[in-house]
Write an enzyme that holds these catalytic residues in place. Structure first.
Site, PDB file in Angstrom:
ATOM      1  N   ALA A  68      39.333  32.467  31.681  1.00 21.58           N
ATOM      2  CA  ALA A  68      39.374  33.497  32.722  1.00 21.58           C
ATOM      3  C   ALA A  68      38.204  33.315  33.670  1.00 21.58           C
ATOM      4  CB  ALA A  68      39.313  34.890  32.104  1.00 21.58           C
ATOM      5  N   TYR A 132      37.892  42.073  39.961  1.00 24.80           N
ATOM      6  CA  TYR A 132      37.961  41.453  38.638  1.00 24.80           C
ATOM      7  C   TYR A 132      38.786  42.316  37.679  1.00 24.80           C
ATOM      8  CZ  TYR A 132      36.435  40.520  33.855  1.00 24.80           C
ATOM      9  OH  TYR A 132      36.411  40.291  32.502  1.00 24.80           O
ATOM     10  N   LYS A 136      42.489  41.436  35.855  1.00 24.70           N
ATOM     11  CA  LYS A 136      42.680  41.429  34.406  1.00 24.70           C
ATOM     12  C   LYS A 136      43.768  42.421  33.988  1.00 24.70           C
ATOM     13  CE  LYS A 136      40.643  39.334  31.751  1.00 24.70           C
ATOM     14  NZ  LYS A 136      40.965  37.987  31.180  1.00 24.70           N
TER      15      LYS A 136
END
Length: 302
Positions: A68, A132, A136
């Site tokens: 990631a 971010y 996710k």
């Protein structure tokens, strides 16, 4: 079992590989920029054809997806690449895993929450404050839509054995303390630093339960976190004490108020403490090493 670990050159991925190998499993780790064949397979996860060909050839029983873009400020500045890696790739991998009959677990983050109503249960509504966290969360949804039998494990900020300090927002604080240079230090955001060794154990536990399951394995969202609440300034105080550098704390200016959004690249939530109840309900240990004990042992061994 045969396990594929993505992001196997990273802070968490390395520990997952070690834990799975320690238990006698066959492990194939993938990486890109830091891949070292033959130990790790070089694989661009954004290359759909290459990924499908690789997994069809290896036919793993479990895929632990650690790869990631985990740096919020970098994610904010490099949104297209971050979205591909954090949001698009996980769904594609989950779909392939489902087609192969393999268990799939996706590592997500406490940053899917806005930090206003901790502690967070797995069913609480996400509300990420930065790009971010949004990517996710999109990755979580893509995974569970593509493969309802997959699992998502949300974790907080991580620390552990590192190849270089910048791999972790916690490890890098050791360098800050050692240098003793003047710096402002976050003393407002509640963090729950969690060791990668413990997270690796949980990820392999989930995989073993599912691969060995008679009937249904584990699926859905789970939380794992240490319980020690600390700010970055608190962590620096621990490091200074362990290193005998308490005098260096005078160079650090504790910032006790959350900065305005205009002052930072990516906004951070106040307190995203995660409840581990869902893991406990399926019999997975949520025990964590003491922060100070782990760092005492680690620093004394270097």
């Amino acid at each position: 079992m045969k396990v594929v670990v993505t992001g196997a050159s990273g802070l968490l991925g390395r520990q997952v590989v070690l834990e799975a190998e320690r238990r006698g499993h066959t492990v194939i780790g993938t990486a890109l920029s830091r891949a070292q064949p033959p130990k790790l397979v070089r694989l661009d996860l954004t290359d759909a054809t290459a990924v499908e060909r690789f997994l069809a050839s290896e036919r793993p029983q479990a895929i632990i997806h650690c790869a990631a873009e985990k740096r919020p400020d970098v994610a904010e500045k490099n949104q297209s690449a971050t979205e591909q890696l954090n949001a698009v790739v996980p769904g594609r991998l989950a779909k392939i895993a489902g087609d192969l009959g393999a268990f799939f677990v996706y590592v997500s983050t406490d940053y899917v929450f806005d930090g206003t109503k901790p502690p967070y249960e797995v069913g609480d509504s996400p509300n990420p404050l930065n790009f971010y966290g949004r990517t996710k969360l999109a990755g979580e949804r893509a995974v569970l839509e593509a493969n309802p039998e997959a699992a998502v494990l949300r974790v907080p900020v991580l620390y552990g054995p590192a190849e270089h300090a910048a791999e972790s927002a916690v490890n890098v604080l050791v360098d800050v303390v050692q240098k003793g240079a003047a710096a402002q230090m976050d003393a407002w955001q509640a963090r729950f630093p969690t060791c990668t060794v413990d997270v690796a154990r949980v990820l392999v536990d989930l995989s073993e339960i599912s691969v060995g399951a008679v009937g249904e394995g584990v699926a859905g969202i789970f939380h794992f976190s240490a319980s020690e609440r600390m700010t970055k300034y608190d962590m620096c105080r621990v490091f200074a004490r362990l290193l005998g550098l308490e005098g260096h704390l005078q160079s650090l200016v504790p910032v006790t108020e959350k900065p305005d959004s205009e002052q930072v690249a990516a906004s951070r939530p106040d307190n995203t403490q995660l409840s581990t109840e869902a893991l406990e309900e399926i019999g997975v240990s949520v025990a964590c090493v003491s922060f100070e004990k782990w760092w005492s042992d680690y620093l004394s061994s270097k």
